[in-house]
Design a protein around this motif. Sequence first.
Motif, PDB file in Angstrom:
ATOM      1  N   ALA A 152     -30.761   2.297 -87.632  1.00  0.00           N
ATOM      2  CA  ALA A 152     -29.660   1.362 -87.886  1.00  0.00           C
ATOM      3  C   ALA A 152     -29.751   0.154 -86.966  1.00  0.00           C
ATOM      4  CB  ALA A 152     -28.325   2.076 -87.700  1.00  0.00           C
ATOM      5  N   ALA A 153     -30.060   0.371 -85.691  1.00  0.00           N
ATOM      6  CA  ALA A 153     -30.163  -0.741 -84.743  1.00  0.00           C
ATOM      7  C   ALA A 153     -31.271  -1.704 -85.128  1.00  0.00           C
ATOM      8  CB  ALA A 153     -30.400  -0.194 -83.337  1.00  0.00           C
ATOM      9  N   ARG A 154     -32.339  -1.188 -85.746  1.00  0.00           N
ATOM     10  CA  ARG A 154     -33.468  -2.034 -86.141  1.00  0.00           C
ATOM     11  C   ARG A 154     -33.281  -2.706 -87.492  1.00  0.00           C
ATOM     12  NH1 ARG A 154     -38.707  -1.049 -83.984  1.00  0.00           N
ATOM     13  NH2 ARG A 154     -38.732   0.412 -82.239  1.00  0.00           N
ATOM     14  N   SER A 155     -32.364  -2.196 -88.317  1.00  0.00           N
ATOM     15  CA  SER A 155     -32.366  -2.601 -89.725  1.00  0.00           C
ATOM     16  C   SER A 155     -31.245  -3.536 -90.139  1.00  0.00           C
ATOM     17  CB  SER A 155     -32.322  -1.350 -90.621  1.00  0.00           C
ATOM     18  OG  SER A 155     -31.133  -0.608 -90.411  1.00  0.00           O
ATOM     19  N   VAL A 156     -30.044  -3.419 -89.551  1.00  0.00           N
ATOM     20  CA  VAL A 156     -28.938  -4.262 -90.003  1.00  0.00           C
ATOM     21  C   VAL A 156     -29.351  -5.729 -89.883  1.00  0.00           C
ATOM     22  CG1 VAL A 156     -26.566  -4.984 -89.545  1.00  0.00           C
ATOM     23  CG2 VAL A 156     -27.176  -2.556 -89.480  1.00  0.00           C
ATOM     24  N   THR A 157     -29.105  -6.486 -90.950  1.00  0.00           N
ATOM     25  CA  THR A 157     -29.672  -7.831 -91.095  1.00  0.00           C
ATOM     26  C   THR A 157     -28.566  -8.875 -91.274  1.00  0.00           C
ATOM     27  OG1 THR A 157     -31.625  -6.897 -92.183  1.00  0.00           O
ATOM     28  CG2 THR A 157     -31.213  -9.255 -92.499  1.00  0.00           C
ATOM     29  N   VAL A 158     -28.632  -9.943 -90.495  1.00  0.00           N
ATOM     30  CA  VAL A 158     -27.762 -11.095 -90.728  1.00  0.00           C
ATOM     31  C   VAL A 158     -28.501 -12.036 -91.669  1.00  0.00           C
ATOM     32  CG1 VAL A 158     -26.551 -13.041 -89.695  1.00  0.00           C
ATOM     33  CG2 VAL A 158     -26.644 -10.842 -88.492  1.00  0.00           C
ATOM     34  N   ALA A 159     -28.033 -12.099 -92.903  1.00  0.00           N
ATOM     35  CA  ALA A 159     -28.707 -12.914 -93.912  1.00  0.00           C
ATOM     36  C   ALA A 159     -28.315 -14.389 -93.816  1.00  0.00           C
ATOM     37  CB  ALA A 159     -28.379 -12.383 -95.313  1.00  0.00           C
ATOM     38  N   ARG A 160     -27.182 -14.656 -93.232  1.00  0.00           N
ATOM     39  CA  ARG A 160     -26.733 -16.041 -93.057  1.00  0.00           C
ATOM     40  C   ARG A 160     -25.787 -16.089 -91.864  1.00  0.00           C
ATOM     41  NH1 ARG A 160     -23.103 -18.026 -97.729  1.00  0.00           N
ATOM     42  NH2 ARG A 160     -25.064 -18.259 -98.875  1.00  0.00           N
ATOM     43  N   GLY A 161     -25.897 -17.163 -91.074  1.00  0.00           N
ATOM     44  CA  GLY A 161     -24.912 -17.433 -90.034  1.00  0.00           C
ATOM     45  C   GLY A 161     -25.156 -16.732 -88.715  1.00  0.00           C
ATOM     46  N   ALA A 162     -26.414 -16.424 -88.379  1.00  0.00           N
ATOM     47  CA  ALA A 162     -26.696 -15.736 -87.117  1.00  0.00           C
ATOM     48  C   ALA A 162     -26.204 -16.546 -85.913  1.00  0.00           C
ATOM     49  CB  ALA A 162     -28.193 -15.460 -86.991  1.00  0.00           C
ATOM     50  N   SER A 163     -26.238 -17.873 -86.032  1.00  0.00           N
ATOM     51  CA  SER A 163     -25.814 -18.713 -84.894  1.00  0.00           C
ATOM     52  C   SER A 163     -24.314 -18.644 -84.645  1.00  0.00           C
ATOM     53  CB  SER A 163     -26.223 -20.170 -85.147  1.00  0.00           C
ATOM     54  OG  SER A 163     -25.560 -20.679 -86.295  1.00  0.00           O
ATOM     55  N   LEU A 164     -23.542 -18.094 -85.599  1.00  0.00           N
ATOM     56  CA  LEU A 164     -22.091 -17.989 -85.468  1.00  0.00           C
ATOM     57  C   LEU A 164     -21.651 -16.668 -84.844  1.00  0.00           C
ATOM     58  CD1 LEU A 164     -21.091 -19.473 -88.949  1.00  0.00           C
ATOM     59  CD2 LEU A 164     -21.241 -20.659 -86.750  1.00  0.00           C
ATOM     60  N   LEU A 165     -22.633 -15.841 -84.489  1.00  0.00           N
ATOM     61  CA  LEU A 165     -22.331 -14.510 -83.942  1.00  0.00           C
ATOM     62  C   LEU A 165     -22.708 -14.445 -82.468  1.00  0.00           C
ATOM     63  CD1 LEU A 165     -23.624 -12.366 -86.927  1.00  0.00           C
ATOM     64  CD2 LEU A 165     -21.259 -12.940 -86.377  1.00  0.00           C
ATOM     65  N   PRO A 166     -21.981 -13.642 -81.663  1.00  0.00           N
ATOM     66  CA  PRO A 166     -20.835 -12.819 -82.072  1.00  0.00           C
ATOM     67  C   PRO A 166     -19.615 -13.670 -82.386  1.00  0.00           C
ATOM     68  CG  PRO A 166     -21.100 -12.748 -79.690  1.00  0.00           C
ATOM     69  CD  PRO A 166     -22.297 -13.494 -80.227  1.00  0.00           C
ATOM     70  N   LEU A 167     -18.684 -13.087 -83.130  1.00  0.00           N
ATOM     71  CA  LEU A 167     -17.497 -13.814 -83.541  1.00  0.00           C
ATOM     72  C   LEU A 167     -16.600 -14.125 -82.350  1.00  0.00           C
ATOM     73  CD1 LEU A 167     -16.531 -11.763 -86.725  1.00  0.00           C
ATOM     74  CD2 LEU A 167     -17.697 -13.984 -86.640  1.00  0.00           C
ATOM     75  N   HIS A 168     -15.980 -15.291 -82.404  1.00  0.00           N
ATOM     76  CA  HIS A 168     -14.991 -15.661 -81.384  1.00  0.00           C
ATOM     77  C   HIS A 168     -13.604 -15.449 -81.984  1.00  0.00           C
ATOM     78  CE1 HIS A 168     -12.817 -17.667 -78.251  1.00  0.00           C
ATOM     79  NE2 HIS A 168     -12.313 -18.531 -79.127  1.00  0.00           N
ATOM     80  N   VAL A 169     -12.867 -14.538 -81.410  1.00  0.00           N
ATOM     81  CA  VAL A 169     -11.491 -14.302 -81.841  1.00  0.00           C
ATOM     82  C   VAL A 169     -10.577 -14.829 -80.745  1.00  0.00           C
ATOM     83  CG1 VAL A 169      -9.806 -12.590 -82.606  1.00  0.00           C
ATOM     84  CG2 VAL A 169     -12.252 -12.227 -83.043  1.00  0.00           C
ATOM     85  N   PRO A 170      -9.754 -15.860 -81.024  1.00  0.00           N
ATOM     86  CA  PRO A 170      -8.905 -16.460 -79.979  1.00  0.00           C
ATOM     87  C   PRO A 170      -8.029 -15.416 -79.299  1.00  0.00           C
ATOM     88  CG  PRO A 170      -8.857 -17.786 -81.978  1.00  0.00           C
ATOM     89  CD  PRO A 170      -9.573 -16.525 -82.326  1.00  0.00           C
ATOM     90  N   PRO A 171      -7.787 -15.600 -78.016  1.00  0.00           N
ATOM     91  CA  PRO A 171      -6.931 -14.657 -77.269  1.00  0.00           C
ATOM     92  C   PRO A 171      -5.589 -14.475 -77.974  1.00  0.00           C
ATOM     93  CG  PRO A 171      -7.970 -16.217 -75.779  1.00  0.00           C
ATOM     94  CD  PRO A 171      -8.276 -16.703 -77.163  1.00  0.00           C
TER      95      PRO A 171
END
Length: 532
Positions: free
Chosen positions: A376-395
């Motif tokens: 699982a650690a090797r396989s999950v794929t970001v198909a779009r938007g890798a530069s937007l991760l990790p997500l920022h959730v406002p305080p």
Amino acid sequence: MPPRAPGRSSGADSALAAQIDLLVRPGRMSLGLDNFAHLPYTEAVPEPGRISKRIVTSPAQLRQITQSASSGSARALPLLLSVNQEGGRLNALDWPRVAQLPGNLALGAARDEGSAESAGVAIGEQLRAVGLTWNLAPVCDTASWPALAAVGTRSFGSDPEQVGLLAAAFVRGLQAAGVAATAKHFPGLGGVGVDPHHVAPVVDRLGLGALLPFRAAIDAQVACVTVGSHTVLALDNRPALASPRVLGLLRDELGFDGVAVSENLSIRAVHQPLGGLTQAAVAAVAAGVDIVMLDSEVSRGRNPPAERAAAVRRRAGVVQALTVAVEQGVIDRQRVGEAAARVQVLHHRYGLTPDSPRPDWPQANSSALRAADRIAARSVTVARGASLLPLHVPPGKVLALVRVPDVGQRRADSARHTPDYLPALLAAHHRVLQVPVGAPVPTAGPVIVYGYDTRTTTAGLSRAAREATRLTELGRAVVQVALGDVDDLAGSPAPVLVAAFSPHRPSVAAVARILLGDGRSHGVLPVCGAPW
């Protein structure tokens, strides 16, 4: 050896009767226990027709029953029970706390033969621990876009060479663990546009490179090959499982000398083009198939008694039809002897005796869980938007989750009953709010839209993509996660698209880490033609 069925021609000699019994098998253990038609009924299994997961409720109990069955005094051959334990979407051993491996498409995304081999070993050790030593896996069909509903994440990917490498590695791992592997569905479903569980597919020619994965599996000494029900007009105008030309291709060109198994003949779309169940069985054996696979006779304990009795009669009818076909010269007696000899070799190589070694179940299951986590650690794929991760959730803000329900269109899919792990795993990182499909999202910040199998047709958007579209048009920052087929992501406007390939906990935990942890994914989408 299976019990002798009633209704056999009175002129059949005992040797022929024994051979034909070997050729007609209740096969796929889609409820986990289909081949228990072969077992002596013990105190643990109260009566014929009631062997199901309502009776056998744990790996420990299954191990006990198969141990008893392998010790049966009347057993002429080592006990050999088949099962569908592919990883991912199709797993007969799906009791709680049984570790589930990600499916083939996850292995394709990981692009690692070592991972594929470790998956085979892990599944093999789990199966052997409970007394199941014949696995109807791996799928060697190449993936298409849009995905064929009957294949989807069961395929290793679109590239035939890569599929071949991974299939061969999986076969090596599974068989090293003492479990027979089965390459399916020869000569390849890649390019077939309909679901062969519902419609009899007819295509002009094989997909490019369709035979490569099967050749690779055969070179890896795969024990069995399942022959499909689709017709490839460039090869023959008959379904593959009833085509001497297709079986000749398997034997003569690819050099396969193991057991050839039919697709499940009990499926109406499989037997109807050949005139019915008994006619299909006769045609398959005459063409060169060694085992004709049927639905279980007794294990579906939830079925009414009359339905279970009808299944027993259908098997008896197949045995009778094959016997008459031999007596009338439609099937050569030597053909039956050749098939029975191959099946006997399979029993002796992989079947269980009272002294056969079995792994310890807790140890095998723990090893499988560790393998699942690594894959699982090797396989999950970001198909779009890798530069937007990790997500920022406002305080002080809440992360909104919208789960789109599974549409449940597939005939065989145990993974759709998997618990929804994502909310709890994300809640370990941040406060979450679950919102129904179509409802207003009362919080600011990102919205995660996710689902397992939300596509109803190959045309148009999936239900999850439609929900992502609705929220995007409302100005929300949307992340869409596909826990099953990557087709769910097609056409989605979400800035971030994530393919997990599996709804089981290890893959969902990897999704949670990528979204709210380190943001790094390691998979590469193994399907060509994706529209992003």
